[in-house]
Design a protein around this motif. Structure first.
Motif, PDB file in Angstrom:
ATOM      1  N   ARG A  18       0.798  -1.223   0.000  1.00 11.60           N
ATOM      2  CA  ARG A  18       0.000   0.000   0.000  1.00 11.60           C
ATOM      3  C   ARG A  18       0.829   1.272   0.000  1.00 11.60           C
ATOM      4  O   ARG A  18       0.266   2.365   0.049  1.00 11.60           O
ATOM      5  CB  ARG A  18      -0.924  -0.013   1.222  1.00 11.60           C
ATOM      6  N   GLY A  19       2.175   1.170  -0.067  1.00  9.95           N
ATOM      7  CA  GLY A  19       3.027   2.350   0.051  1.00  9.95           C
ATOM      8  C   GLY A  19       3.768   2.698  -1.219  1.00  9.95           C
ATOM      9  O   GLY A  19       4.185   1.823  -1.974  1.00  9.95           O
ATOM     10  N   MET A  20       3.928   4.018  -1.424  1.00  9.42           N
ATOM     11  CA  MET A  20       4.715   4.537  -2.532  1.00  9.42           C
ATOM     12  C   MET A  20       5.715   5.539  -1.957  1.00  9.42           C
ATOM     13  O   MET A  20       5.339   6.468  -1.244  1.00  9.42           O
ATOM     14  CB  MET A  20       3.821   5.256  -3.548  1.00  9.42           C
ATOM     15  N   LEU A  21       6.999   5.322  -2.264  1.00 11.39           N
ATOM     16  CA  LEU A  21       8.034   6.270  -1.859  1.00 11.39           C
ATOM     17  C   LEU A  21       8.168   7.337  -2.936  1.00 11.39           C
ATOM     18  O   LEU A  21       8.173   7.028  -4.125  1.00 11.39           O
ATOM     19  CB  LEU A  21       9.371   5.566  -1.672  1.00 11.39           C
ATOM     20  N   HIS A  42      11.607   7.918   7.820  1.00  7.28           N
ATOM     21  CA  HIS A  42      13.061   8.024   7.728  1.00  7.28           C
ATOM     22  C   HIS A  42      13.759   7.045   8.660  1.00  7.28           C
ATOM     23  O   HIS A  42      14.813   6.509   8.318  1.00  7.28           O
ATOM     24  CB  HIS A  42      13.509   9.468   7.963  1.00  7.28           C
ATOM     25  N   ARG A  43      13.168   6.782   9.795  1.00  7.62           N
ATOM     26  CA  ARG A  43      13.763   5.787  10.697  1.00  7.62           C
ATOM     27  C   ARG A  43      13.716   4.405  10.054  1.00  7.62           C
ATOM     28  O   ARG A  43      14.700   3.661  10.090  1.00  7.62           O
ATOM     29  CB  ARG A  43      13.043   5.779  12.040  1.00  7.62           C
ATOM     30  N   LEU A  44      12.583   4.050   9.437  1.00  8.86           N
ATOM     31  CA  LEU A  44      12.475   2.750   8.772  1.00  8.86           C
ATOM     32  C   LEU A  44      13.463   2.638   7.618  1.00  8.86           C
ATOM     33  O   LEU A  44      14.057   1.575   7.399  1.00  8.86           O
ATOM     34  CB  LEU A  44      11.046   2.516   8.280  1.00  8.86           C
ATOM     35  N   LEU A  45      13.661   3.726   6.888  1.00 18.00           N
ATOM     36  CA  LEU A  45      14.651   3.728   5.801  1.00 18.00           C
ATOM     37  C   LEU A  45      16.066   3.588   6.357  1.00 18.00           C
ATOM     38  O   LEU A  45      16.863   2.793   5.846  1.00 18.00           O
ATOM     39  CB  LEU A  45      14.532   5.014   4.980  1.00 18.00           C
ATOM     40  N   THR A  51      12.495   0.038   1.478  1.00 13.65           N
ATOM     41  CA  THR A  51      13.270   0.629   0.390  1.00 13.65           C
ATOM     42  C   THR A  51      12.345   0.823  -0.804  1.00 13.65           C
ATOM     43  O   THR A  51      11.209   0.335  -0.806  1.00 13.65           O
ATOM     44  CB  THR A  51      14.470  -0.265   0.014  1.00 13.65           C
ATOM     45  N   ALA A  52      12.818   1.515  -1.813  1.00 13.96           N
ATOM     46  CA  ALA A  52      12.061   1.667  -3.058  1.00 13.96           C
ATOM     47  C   ALA A  52      12.309   0.450  -3.937  1.00 13.96           C
ATOM     48  O   ALA A  52      13.410  -0.098  -3.961  1.00 13.96           O
ATOM     49  CB  ALA A  52      12.486   2.939  -3.788  1.00 13.96           C
ATOM     50  N   GLU A  53      11.279   0.035  -4.651  1.00 16.74           N
ATOM     51  CA  GLU A  53      11.400  -1.098  -5.565  1.00 16.74           C
ATOM     52  C   GLU A  53      12.408  -0.805  -6.667  1.00 16.74           C
ATOM     53  O   GLU A  53      13.110  -1.687  -7.135  1.00 16.74           O
ATOM     54  CB  GLU A  53      10.017  -1.402  -6.145  1.00 16.74           C
ATOM     55  N   GLN A  54      12.465   0.466  -7.075  1.00 13.81           N
ATOM     56  CA  GLN A  54      13.409   0.892  -8.116  1.00 13.81           C
ATOM     57  C   GLN A  54      13.706   2.372  -7.930  1.00 13.81           C
ATOM     58  O   GLN A  54      12.947   3.085  -7.297  1.00 13.81           O
ATOM     59  CB  GLN A  54      12.825   0.666  -9.508  1.00 13.81           C
ATOM     60  N   GLN A  55      14.822   2.807  -8.473  1.00 13.17           N
ATOM     61  CA  GLN A  55      15.144   4.238  -8.432  1.00 13.17           C
ATOM     62  C   GLN A  55      14.344   4.950  -9.512  1.00 13.17           C
ATOM     63  O   GLN A  55      14.202   4.432 -10.628  1.00 13.17           O
ATOM     64  CB  GLN A  55      16.626   4.451  -8.646  1.00 13.17           C
ATOM     65  N   VAL A  56      13.834   6.124  -9.149  1.00 16.90           N
ATOM     66  CA  VAL A  56      13.050   6.927 -10.087  1.00 16.90           C
ATOM     67  C   VAL A  56      13.565   8.362 -10.055  1.00 16.90           C
ATOM     68  O   VAL A  56      14.247   8.763  -9.112  1.00 16.90           O
ATOM     69  CB  VAL A  56      11.540   6.885  -9.732  1.00 16.90           C
ATOM     70  N   ALA A  62       7.843   5.529  -6.530  1.00 20.38           N
ATOM     71  CA  ALA A  62       8.207   4.126  -6.746  1.00 20.38           C
ATOM     72  C   ALA A  62       7.544   3.318  -5.643  1.00 20.38           C
ATOM     73  O   ALA A  62       7.412   3.781  -4.506  1.00 20.38           O
ATOM     74  CB  ALA A  62       9.716   3.936  -6.684  1.00 20.38           C
ATOM     75  N   ARG A  63       7.110   2.124  -5.975  1.00 15.99           N
ATOM     76  CA  ARG A  63       6.493   1.277  -4.962  1.00 15.99           C
ATOM     77  C   ARG A  63       7.489   1.029  -3.838  1.00 15.99           C
ATOM     78  O   ARG A  63       8.660   0.743  -4.072  1.00 15.99           O
ATOM     79  CB  ARG A  63       6.058  -0.051  -5.564  1.00 15.99           C
ATOM     80  N   ALA A  64       7.008   1.160  -2.618  1.00 15.22           N
ATOM     81  CA  ALA A  64       7.825   0.857  -1.447  1.00 15.22           C
ATOM     82  C   ALA A  64       7.764  -0.638  -1.191  1.00 15.22           C
ATOM     83  O   ALA A  64       6.739  -1.283  -1.441  1.00 15.22           O
ATOM     84  CB  ALA A  64       7.313   1.620  -0.232  1.00 15.22           C
ATOM     85  N   MET A  65       8.862  -1.183  -0.722  1.00 14.84           N
ATOM     86  CA  MET A  65       8.880  -2.608  -0.405  1.00 14.84           C
ATOM     87  C   MET A  65       9.631  -2.837   0.895  1.00 14.84           C
ATOM     88  O   MET A  65      10.469  -2.040   1.296  1.00 14.84           O
ATOM     89  CB  MET A  65       9.482  -3.419  -1.541  1.00 14.84           C
ATOM     90  N   VAL A  66       9.290  -3.929   1.540  1.00 14.15           N
ATOM     91  CA  VAL A  66       9.946  -4.325   2.772  1.00 14.15           C
ATOM     92  C   VAL A  66      11.213  -5.088   2.412  1.00 14.15           C
ATOM     93  O   VAL A  66      11.200  -5.938   1.519  1.00 14.15           O
ATOM     94  CB  VAL A  66       8.995  -5.204   3.623  1.00 14.15           C
ATOM     95  N   THR A  67      12.295  -4.779   3.080  1.00  9.08           N
ATOM     96  CA  THR A  67      13.550  -5.498   2.860  1.00  9.08           C
ATOM     97  C   THR A  67      13.510  -6.826   3.615  1.00  9.08           C
ATOM     98  O   THR A  67      12.575  -7.106   4.370  1.00  9.08           O
ATOM     99  CB  THR A  67      14.739  -4.669   3.379  1.00  9.08           C
ATOM    100  N   ARG A  68      14.534  -7.617   3.437  1.00  9.84           N
ATOM    101  CA  ARG A  68      14.627  -8.884   4.167  1.00  9.84           C
ATOM    102  C   ARG A  68      14.629  -8.631   5.675  1.00  9.84           C
ATOM    103  O   ARG A  68      13.971  -9.337   6.430  1.00  9.84           O
ATOM    104  CB  ARG A  68      15.880  -9.643   3.764  1.00  9.84           C
ATOM    105  N   SER A  69      15.352  -7.597   6.107  1.00  8.83           N
ATOM    106  CA  SER A  69      15.376  -7.251   7.537  1.00  8.83           C
ATOM    107  C   SER A  69      13.987  -6.848   8.014  1.00  8.83           C
ATOM    108  O   SER A  69      13.564  -7.210   9.112  1.00  8.83           O
ATOM    109  CB  SER A  69      16.349  -6.109   7.796  1.00  8.83           C
ATOM    110  N   GLY A  70      13.275  -6.091   7.179  1.00 10.19           N
ATOM    111  CA  GLY A  70      11.908  -5.698   7.528  1.00 10.19           C
ATOM    112  C   GLY A  70      10.987  -6.896   7.628  1.00 10.19           C
ATOM    113  O   GLY A  70      10.143  -6.979   8.527  1.00 10.19           O
ATOM    114  N   ALA A  71      11.153  -7.848   6.717  1.00 12.28           N
ATOM    115  CA  ALA A  71      10.343  -9.065   6.759  1.00 12.28           C
ATOM    116  C   ALA A  71      10.649  -9.875   8.019  1.00 12.28           C
ATOM    117  O   ALA A  71       9.738 -10.456   8.630  1.00 12.28           O
ATOM    118  CB  ALA A  71      10.595  -9.903   5.509  1.00 12.28           C
TER     119      ALA A  71
END
Length: 82
Positions: A18-21, A42-45, A51-56, A62-71
């Motif tokens: 549901r997030g967009m960076l 900013h703390r989560l980043l 992180t962003a799915e891709q650089q724009v 860009a769609r926000a995604m959870v990293t492995r650490s976030g998962a």
């Protein structure tokens, strides 16, 4: 790592897709069309949980995604603070 309830809610929203960076000098996050708490995002980043799915280009989304650490945080029992 201690997350507060707001940070954890943002992390869950990003995991649900549901997030967009928005690419600014310091990225911002929109969830369901509304801006999220700048400090929490900013703390989560900084913690490497989202992180962003891709650089724009600057100003684009860009769609926000959870990293492995976030998962890992979501899979475990988070240490929440009020």
């Amino acid at each position: 790592m201690r997350l507060n309830r707001r940070e954890y809610a943002i992390l869950r929203a990003v995991a649900a897709g549901r997030g967009m960076l928005v690419a600014f000098c310091e990225p911002d996050l929109v969830v369901d069309g509304g801006w999220c708490d700048h400090r929490a995002v900013h703390r989560l980043l900084e913690l490497g949980l989202i992180t962003a799915e891709q650089q724009v280009p600057f100003g684009q989304q860009a769609r926000a995604m959870v990293t492995r650490s976030g998962a890992d945080v979501l899979a475990g029992t988070p240490d929440l603070v009020a």
